[in-house]
Design an enzyme around this catalytic site. Structure first.
Site, PDB file in Angstrom:
ATOM      1  N   HIS A   9      49.480  28.474  46.403  1.00  6.89           N
ATOM      2  CA  HIS A   9      49.458  29.774  47.073  1.00  6.89           C
ATOM      3  C   HIS A   9      50.250  30.816  46.286  1.00  6.89           C
ATOM      4  CE1 HIS A   9      48.307  27.730  51.058  1.00  6.89           C
ATOM      5  NE2 HIS A   9      47.276  28.390  50.586  1.00  6.89           N
TER       6      HIS A   9
ATOM      7  N   ARG B 117      28.692  43.807  56.627  1.00  6.68           N
ATOM      8  CA  ARG B 117      27.707  42.721  56.682  1.00  6.68           C
ATOM      9  C   ARG B 117      28.187  41.668  57.683  1.00  6.68           C
ATOM     10  NH1 ARG B 117      26.303  39.306  51.365  1.00  6.68           N
ATOM     11  NH2 ARG B 117      28.256  38.258  51.861  1.00  6.68           N
TER      12      ARG B 117
ATOM     13  N   CYS C  79      23.676  45.414  45.933  1.00  7.24           N
ATOM     14  CA  CYS C  79      25.027  44.870  45.819  1.00  7.24           C
ATOM     15  C   CYS C  79      24.941  43.538  45.077  1.00  7.24           C
ATOM     16  CB  CYS C  79      25.674  44.687  47.187  1.00  7.24           C
ATOM     17  SG  CYS C  79      24.761  43.643  48.330  1.00  7.24           S
TER      18      CYS C  79
ATOM     19  N   HIS D 236      32.870  44.113   6.468  1.00 12.66           N
ATOM     20  CA  HIS D 236      31.560  44.388   7.069  1.00 12.66           C
ATOM     21  C   HIS D 236      31.032  43.164   7.801  1.00 12.66           C
ATOM     22  CE1 HIS D 236      30.979  42.804   3.013  1.00 12.66           C
ATOM     23  NE2 HIS D 236      29.849  42.253   3.451  1.00 12.66           N
TER      24      HIS D 236
END
Length: 835
Positions: free
Chosen positions: A302, A445, A615, A751
């Site tokens: 926790h 929801r 969502c 590069h």
């Protein structure tokens, strides 16, 4: 007497979740019920979670349950049926960070090449911070020797009872203002305090003539020994909670001064401890706590969960002896790379100063968009909302620029609890969110419980395929009181702000009609009770089950809005379990079939004049944003920290160009074709030339090859030309490992052609002083980074042309003596014919 004999088939053994199932069943009966683990020989009270856990029952252990009492026949029948049919399914994977047994992933080359003195650990909370390393003490009951004298037995029992009641009240008070993470911890501590065996052990220790203090300490040691010796790492981490509750109980019985364990920080501090209780962590001044190191901690403790919620960089599993000589010295905790820097050299300080610069630049830039409405470059509004799981997240979400809450996941309020929150508790939570919203809209929801989101106290049986099973709207009829209580709380809260109700997992019109019927009943009850609510509260549904996509016209007659659940819709449409590594490659949102489905949903909803959002994780993916804009969605909802960055990206997109892109993507035959199309669009859409002034720095105070490559890679990230700067830098180093790119005359041309560069670029850095570059000294660096989708061998052609030009003294002098970045830009464009 009845006996149930069996073999434990739980992969993780009897930890908290299965113990809770057993305890709940056993407490329905008056009979005495004992659980014996034949391997350990330990017998526990089956009506106590702690006692069950204390038997240390592991996978394949032979066990027996002995039942004796008036209702033993009924208890036997229930338990036998449970063990035979449900027990093996009530386990669940425990959240964890993969153990690497001392093997850590390679460090980014920009950091690794510094050869910094550091100790590796497992990162469990990200970020980085520097401070004085301080050893903080844990709750050590062996060190508590000067205890209060024992009073009479009756007085001691009264003290203990009052202390238990006082601590229970404290927990209730803490819960009223706790955020979601703190609330979970406090509820876990409440469960310990209520446990019948815990209380019996306390009282049993009192009868031996001990004081309350001695009884509490003896109880703590009793359970600590049990849990410390557990073969389960998860349960060993729970031992810390026992110590925490017992120490708080001592403080409740006596006073905090009598049993003080306050940790005071006097400046920026990195704390190291064997472990740290949650209450100890909460006492720490978070403004001064710059990092946390738990040598014996785990990823599920926790305390670690709290550290994440407070954004404290945290590591676990370090060998503390490697830090013992660094106490009171400055150290740096990096929760991204998983290390503690114990010798902060000048190069290390410069590395993290650059990291801070990048962090500050990004935050400053995005702050300009935070309070603006989402808008494309051609003026099309695009609402950007936040996903939250608790009211405590609403304030920070709006502070991050959310224009609304597009998804309030209420199931999180029901999980990891011993019972469901009541109507008033939910009402207060929703009102707190509305207060933070200040008039902005919140879509709540209803509970999406079941399947992959189990809630122990509802006793929903485990399933072989939970995503397709008994979850969300499908469970509402069985748990009708739970559903009605939630609807009542949402409706009541609607009197205080803009609220919408959204139903998950809808697959048919019948489900919508049934929900509307229940909602009508609840509304009528509230009217009879004269409780105010919004009579016109909008009702919407999630579009995640593919069947809904083909009845949009019918749904539009019954609901007010839609929100596409992109995560589940993808896996349902493609028939892919996203947790199955064998098929995860098919879980691809770039699949043309998925894009066509999205387009069909959005166009159908808009044809009927309704609102549709999206969502899920897809909303926060920057690479997908052009396609989402092309769909014409009204809103996308995402995690709050992603909102400002998305607003910034959105401001550069033209909705008409995005629509053309989507049409092309839907005509593609494969996901790979769509990926190439998107990459090409990003290269063309930004209109970023190969050479631009934001990728040029003059007289930079850069002191090593590592700093050059890091700074130039970081600049490309800040210029939105690359997403993963460390990976791009590693690609550059891979080239350097083959041969040094120093070409003489004080010039170097590093590069690469990389998948991690989105916009090809020539970056330039003229250094204030020469630095070592292989066997040479370099003062002028021209870095070439091309997108992997760039045609042919363009990067090698440019490299060759640059190398030839640098051979010419006049060209070198022009670059070295240039008075401005504009002059260098013009010179390179002219010489490389890039006008």
């Amino acid at each position: 007497m009845k006996t149930v004999s069996f073999t434990c088939e739980l992969p993780n053994g009897v930890h908290a979740r299965p113990a809770n199932h057993v305890e709940a069943i056993c407490n329905r009966f008056t009979s005495e019920i004992k659980w014996t683990n034949n391997r350990t020989g330990i017998t526990g009270n089956a009506k106590s979670i702690l006692s069950l856990i204390g038997t240390d029952t592991l996978f394949n252990d032979k066990c027996s349950i002995i039942i004796e009492g008036n209702d033993e026949d009924e208890a036997f029948s229930k338990l036998k049926n449970f063990i035979d049919t449900e027990f093996e399914h009530c386990d669940a994977p425990l959240e964890s960070v993969t153990e690497d047994e001392g093997e850590f992933s390679p460090l980014p080359r920009n950091f690794g090449n510094l050869n910094a003195e550091c100790v590796r650990g497992r990162a469990v909370s990200s970020g980085f911070g520097q401070g004085t390393l301080v050893r903080v003490g844990t709750v050590n009951f062996d060190s508590l020797t000067d205890l209060p004298d024992a009073l009479g037995a009756k007085a001691e029992k009264n003290q203990l009872v009052k202390g238990l009641d006082a601590l229970a009240r404290t927990f209730r008070v803490q819960l009223a203002s706790a955020n979601a993470t703190e609330s979970d911890v406090i509820k876990a501590h409440e469960a310990i305090l209520r446990d019948v065996e815990f209380k019996a052990t306390l009282e049993g220790n009192l009868t031996k003539g001990k004081s309350s203090a001695e009884a509490v300490i003896s109880t703590a040691k009793h359970y600590s020994v049990q849990l410390k010796n557990s073969a389960s790492s998860y349960m060993r981490e729970r031992e810390l909670d026992i110590r925490d509750v017992c120490f708080q109980l001592l403080q409740a019985i006596y006073c905090e001064e009598e049993f003080s364990n306050q940790l005071v920080l006097n400046g920026p501090t990195v704390c190291v401890a064997n472990d740290l209780t949650p209450s100890q962590f909460l006492e720490l001044d978070k403004s001064l706590l710059k990092g946390l190191i738990l040598t014996n901690g785990g990823s599920t403790s926790h305390t670690v969960i709290l550290a994440r919620s407070f954004a404290i960089p945290t590591l676990v599993g370090l060998d503390e002896t490697k830090l013992s000589d660094k106490l009171d010295a400055q150290v740096l905790v990096d929760g991204n790379l998983g290390l503690v820097v114990t010798d902060i050299t000048k190069p290390v300080s410069r590395y993290y100063a650059q990291e801070q610069h990048v962090k500050d630049t990004v935050e400053s830039r995005q702050a300009e968009y935070r309070d603006q409405k989402g808008m494309t470059s051609d003026g099309k509004p695009f609402e950007l909302a936040a996903n939250i799981a608790h009211s405590i997240e609403a304030g920070p979400a709006f502070n991050n620029g959310a224009e609304a809450i597009g998804l309030f996941r209420t199931e999180m309020l029901y999980m990891d609890c011993t019972s469901a929150p009541d109507e008033d508790e939910l009402y207060n939570i929703f009102c707190q969110a509305l207060e933070a919203a200040e008039g902005k809209s919140i879509i709540i929801r209803t509970i999406d419980i079941g399947g992959d989101k189990p809630v122990d106290y509802l006793k929903i049986p485990a399933e072989n395929n939970p995503f397709l099973g008994y979850r969300a709207v499908r469970i509402y009829e069985e748990f009708i009181d739970l559903f009605k209580a939630q609807l009542r709380s949402i409706l009541r809260s609607s009197a205080h702000g803009s609220v919408k109700i959204m139903i998950p997992m809808v697959s048919s019109l019948e489900e919508i009609l049934w929900v509307k019927g229940v909602l009508a009943e609840v509304r009528q009850d509230l009217r009879k009770e004269h409780i105010p609510f919004d009579e016109k509260i909008p009702l919407g549904i999630m579009v995640e089950v593919p069947s809904v996509a083909f009845i949009i016209d019918q749904c539009c007659e019954e609901v007010d809005f839609f929100s596409i659940g992109s995560n589940d819709l993808t896996q349902y449409l493609m028939a892919v379990d996203r947790d199955n590594e064998k098929v995860i490659k098919h879980y691809n949102s770039l699949n043309p079939a998925f894009l066509r489905t999205l387009d069909h949903i959005v166009s159908s909803v808009h044809h009927h004049g309704k609102w549709v959002g999206l969502c899920g994780e897809l909303g926060a993916k920057g690479s997908m944003l052009p396609l989402l804009v092309g769909l014409g969605l009204d809103e996308i909802s995402m995690s709050a920290p992603s909102i400002s960055a998305t607003k910034e990206r959105l401001s550069r997109l033209d909705s008409r160009e995005c629509r053309i892109l989507l049409n092309k993507a839907m005509e593609c035959r494969t996901s790979l074709e769509v990926e190439h199309l998107l990459a090409q669009f990003r290269m063309e859409q930004s209109d970023a030339p190969l050479i631009s002034q934001d990728c040029i720095t003059l007289d930079a105070d850069v002191r090593s090859k590592e700093e050059v490559i890091k700074t130039l890679s970081d600049n490309l990230f800040l210029a939105d030309r690359c997403r993963y700067r460390d990976k791009l830098a590693d690609d550059l180093w891979a080239r350097e490992d083959v041969f040094s790119t120093g070409i003489g005359f004080g010039f170097a041309i590093p590069h690469t052609k990389s998948e991690h560069i989105e916009q090809s670029a020539i970056s330039v850095s003229r250094l204030a002083n020469p630095i070592a570059w292989g066997d040479e000294e370099v003062q002028f660096v021209i870095m070439l980074t091309l997108n992997k989708h760039a045609a042919g061998d363009q990067h090698m052609k440019i490299f060759s042309k640059l190398a030839r030009r640098i051979m010419q003294e006049e060209f070198r002098n022009k670059l070295m003596s240039a008075a401005s970045v504009a002059e260098i830009e013009a010179t390179l464009k002219a010489e490389l014919e890039l006008q």
